[in-house]
Scaffold this motif. Structure first.
Motif, short mmCIF file in Angstrom:
data_model
loop_
_atom_site.label_atom_id
_atom_site.label_comp_id
_atom_site.label_asym_id
_atom_site.label_seq_id
_atom_site.Cartn_x
_atom_site.Cartn_y
_atom_site.Cartn_z
N PHE A 70 0.81 -1.22 0.00
CA PHE A 70 0.00 0.00 0.00
C PHE A 70 0.85 1.27 0.00
O PHE A 70 0.31 2.38 0.14
CB PHE A 70 -0.96 -0.01 1.20
N ASP A 71 2.16 1.12 -0.13
CA ASP A 71 3.09 2.24 -0.24
C ASP A 71 2.98 3.18 0.96
O ASP A 71 2.92 4.41 0.81
CB ASP A 71 2.85 3.01 -1.55
N ILE A 72 2.95 2.59 2.15
CA ILE A 72 2.97 3.38 3.38
C ILE A 72 4.39 3.31 3.93
O ILE A 72 4.86 2.25 4.32
CB ILE A 72 1.93 2.85 4.38
N SER A 73 5.06 4.44 3.91
CA SER A 73 6.49 4.46 4.23
C SER A 73 6.73 4.58 5.74
O SER A 73 5.82 4.83 6.53
CB SER A 73 7.16 5.62 3.50
N HIS A 74 7.98 4.37 6.11
CA HIS A 74 8.45 4.50 7.50
C HIS A 74 7.78 3.50 8.43
O HIS A 74 7.57 3.79 9.61
CB HIS A 74 8.27 5.93 8.02
N VAL A 75 7.43 2.32 7.89
CA VAL A 75 6.87 1.24 8.71
C VAL A 75 7.99 0.23 8.97
O VAL A 75 8.62 -0.27 8.03
CB VAL A 75 5.68 0.55 8.01
N PHE A 76 8.21 -0.08 10.24
CA PHE A 76 9.23 -1.04 10.63
C PHE A 76 8.59 -2.07 11.56
O PHE A 76 8.12 -1.72 12.64
CB PHE A 76 10.41 -0.33 11.31
N CYS A 77 8.57 -3.31 11.12
CA CYS A 77 7.87 -4.37 11.85
C CYS A 77 8.86 -5.31 12.53
O CYS A 77 9.87 -5.70 11.94
CB CYS A 77 6.96 -5.15 10.91
N TYR A 78 8.54 -5.65 13.75
CA TYR A 78 9.39 -6.49 14.60
C TYR A 78 8.52 -7.58 15.22
O TYR A 78 7.30 -7.56 15.12
CB TYR A 78 10.02 -5.65 15.72
N SER A 79 9.17 -8.53 15.88
CA SER A 79 8.43 -9.54 16.63
C SER A 79 9.26 -9.99 17.82
O SER A 79 10.48 -9.84 17.83
CB SER A 79 8.05 -10.73 15.75
#
Length: 207
Positions: A70-79
């Protein structure tokens, strides 16, 4: 651009199949992402379950993928987990089957995987760790609890800006049964569909 097979799969995911009750559960995550996106801030999402072996990794990978889609920037995913074990190989195989490219970077009791979803994007680095591991953000993140035991067992998560409960049934219940592959795929696609709904409902920035 996402890998072609993965892109085609995401196009087929039907977000209208998500119940009203489930939409209400997902809304706090949409609101968190929207607030950060509108202010052009960093969006840190830490998906947490007990062992950081199945559901939290599936959620991390799909969330990062949907942000790209969806071209949403500055997303950083962790777990992370309340304890570290290992990324269960069947969970990695499930992702590979639908179009992710997976490279095993180390062969140990807690192997490290590079999970790629697009040619020109950093892969998700998958391995089991506690939610407060140095690999994860220390502050300004949403803690998304993907299992009820972690939700109940973590009354306080240091550094979390917001705590959000989005729990899933554990496919581990079907390990070593004839239904194992089907149930892991089913859970993965449920998580993918719900995270597609989440990112679909984040409004784009106004010019």
């Amino acid at each position: 651009m996402l890998y072609h097979k993965l892109n085609k799969l995401i196009e087929t995911l039907d977000t209208s199949s998500i119940s009203k009750e489930r939409q209400l559960i997902l809304k706090p995550l949409i609101d968190f992402i929207q607030t950060k996106h509108t202010s052009k801030g960093i969006i840190n999402l830490n998906f947490i379950c007990t062992h950081n072996s199945r559901r939290s990794h599936l959620s991390q990978v799909w969330a990062q993928t949907m942000a790209h889609y969806f071209d949403i920037s500055h997303v950083f995913c962790y777990s992370g987990g309340t304890e570290a074990t290992a990324l269960f190989p069947v969970a990695a195989n499930t992702l590979e089957h639908v179009g992710f490219k997976i490279q095993k970077l180390s062969e140990t009791t807690n192997s490290v995987y590079a999970i790629s979803y697009a040619e020109n994007a950093h892969p998700v680095i998958g391995f089991s760790k506690t939610y407060d591991d140095a690999f994860n953000p220390e502050s300004e993140f949403a803690a998304i609890l993907t299992c009820s035991s972690a939700d109940n067992g973590c009354p306080f998560i240091a550094g979390a800006e917001q705590r959000i409960s989005i729990t899933y049934e554990d496919p581990k219940a079907f390990d070593n049964t004839p239904e194992q592959a089907e149930k892991y795929r089913e859970r993965s696609l449920q998580i993918a569909t719900e995270l597609k709904y989440v990112f679909l409902n984040v409004k784009p920035l106004e010019n």
